[in-house]
Write a protein that holds these residues in place. Structure first.
Motif, mmCIF file in Angstrom:
data_model
loop_
_atom_site.group_PDB
_atom_site.id
_atom_site.type_symbol
_atom_site.label_atom_id
_atom_site.label_comp_id
_atom_site.label_asym_id
_atom_site.label_seq_id
_atom_site.Cartn_x
_atom_site.Cartn_y
_atom_site.Cartn_z
ATOM 1 N N THR A 1 0.671 -1.605 -0.052
ATOM 2 C CA THR A 1 0.220 0.132 0.330
ATOM 3 C C THR A 1 0.515 0.873 0.271
ATOM 4 O O THR A 1 0.274 2.347 0.086
ATOM 5 N N ASP A 2 2.191 1.376 0.527
ATOM 6 C CA ASP A 2 2.595 2.456 -0.355
ATOM 7 C C ASP A 2 3.517 3.208 -1.415
ATOM 8 O O ASP A 2 4.215 2.121 -2.119
ATOM 9 N N PRO A 3 3.109 4.801 -1.772
ATOM 10 C CA PRO A 3 3.126 4.541 -3.065
ATOM 11 C C PRO A 3 4.246 5.001 -2.856
ATOM 12 O O PRO A 3 5.130 4.965 -4.727
ATOM 13 N N SER A 4 5.236 5.195 -2.900
ATOM 14 C CA SER A 4 6.695 6.105 -2.918
ATOM 15 C C SER A 4 7.025 4.820 -3.162
ATOM 16 O O SER A 4 8.795 4.664 -4.132
ATOM 17 N N ILE A 5 6.917 3.504 -4.036
ATOM 18 C CA ILE A 5 8.022 2.172 -3.786
ATOM 19 C C ILE A 5 7.028 2.479 -5.158
ATOM 20 O O ILE A 5 8.112 0.835 -6.439
ATOM 21 N N TYR A 6 6.186 3.006 -5.976
ATOM 22 C CA TYR A 6 6.380 2.558 -7.601
ATOM 23 C C TYR A 6 6.743 4.637 -8.479
ATOM 24 O O TYR A 6 6.792 5.043 -9.627
#
Length: 201
Positions: free
Chosen positions: A94-99
């Motif tokens: 659920t962490d957007p920073s990985i994309y």
């Protein structure tokens, strides 16, 4: 396996997919190019995959949704496009920073693939589904009728042109009908006699 922060270039080798027991693969901060191999989706034991800070192109392979053990994933700062895979472990990432640093869309990003930032992959309309279902039904009926016609004319064609087979078939049919008739009459007589005997008592 951690090969991060090196000067690796070229494509990610597909041969890595043969390392079935691999649990961790870190290739971050290199100069890797090309697309992410679909075959990496075979690494069922993979728990951590870091491909961030490279020059990878294309989309995240849909086969990655098969990585049911994946808990640590990062593809940030590449040149990836398209929809983020969904299902299994991807629903827990659920962490957007990985994309970040790509042109991706879909959960958990705010771009749901209907805006200019990503490909528009809207759900097919119900009307389209109805047309597909109608076409499938038509072809099902055509297949059924074709099968019936072939079977019907195969049997009767043989009987028409093979006199011996035709005589044998009708002889068998007559015998079967006679046996059924005899069985019905005998059982009817037995039943009638039982009813009469009970009524006399």
């Amino acid at each position: 396996m951690d090969l991060s922060n090196n000067a690796l270039t070229g494509d990610i080798p597909e041969e890595l997919a043969s390392l079935y027991g691999l649990q961790s693969l870190h290739l971050a901060s290199n100069h890797l190019e090309g697309e992410i191999p679909d075959k990496l989706g075979r690494l069922q034991q993979l728990e951590s995959l870091d491909l961030s800070r490279n020059k990878l192109l294309g989309s995240i392979p849909s086969t990655f949704s098969n990585l049911t053990s994946l808990s640590d994933f990062n593809v940030s700062y590449n040149k990836l496009t398209g929809r983020i895979p969904s299902g299994n472990q991807f629903n827990t990432l659920t962490d957007p920073s990985i994309y970040i640093g790509n042109h991706l869309c879909g959960f958990p990003l705010t771009d749901n693939c209907t805006k200019g930032g990503g490909p528009n992959q809207e759900k097919p309309s119900d009307h389209g589904n109805e047309e597909d279902d109608g076409n499938q039904m038509v072809w099902m009926y055509i297949g059924s009728l074709s099968g019936f016609a072939v079977g019907f004319w195969t049997i009767w064609g043989v009987l028409i042109f093979k006199k011996k087979w035709r005589y044998a078939y009708f002889r068998h049919t007559d015998t079967t009908c006679d046996n059924i008739h005899v069985w019905v009459v005998v059982n009817f007589v037995r039943m009638k006699s039982k009813i009469m005997s009970k009524s006399n008592h």
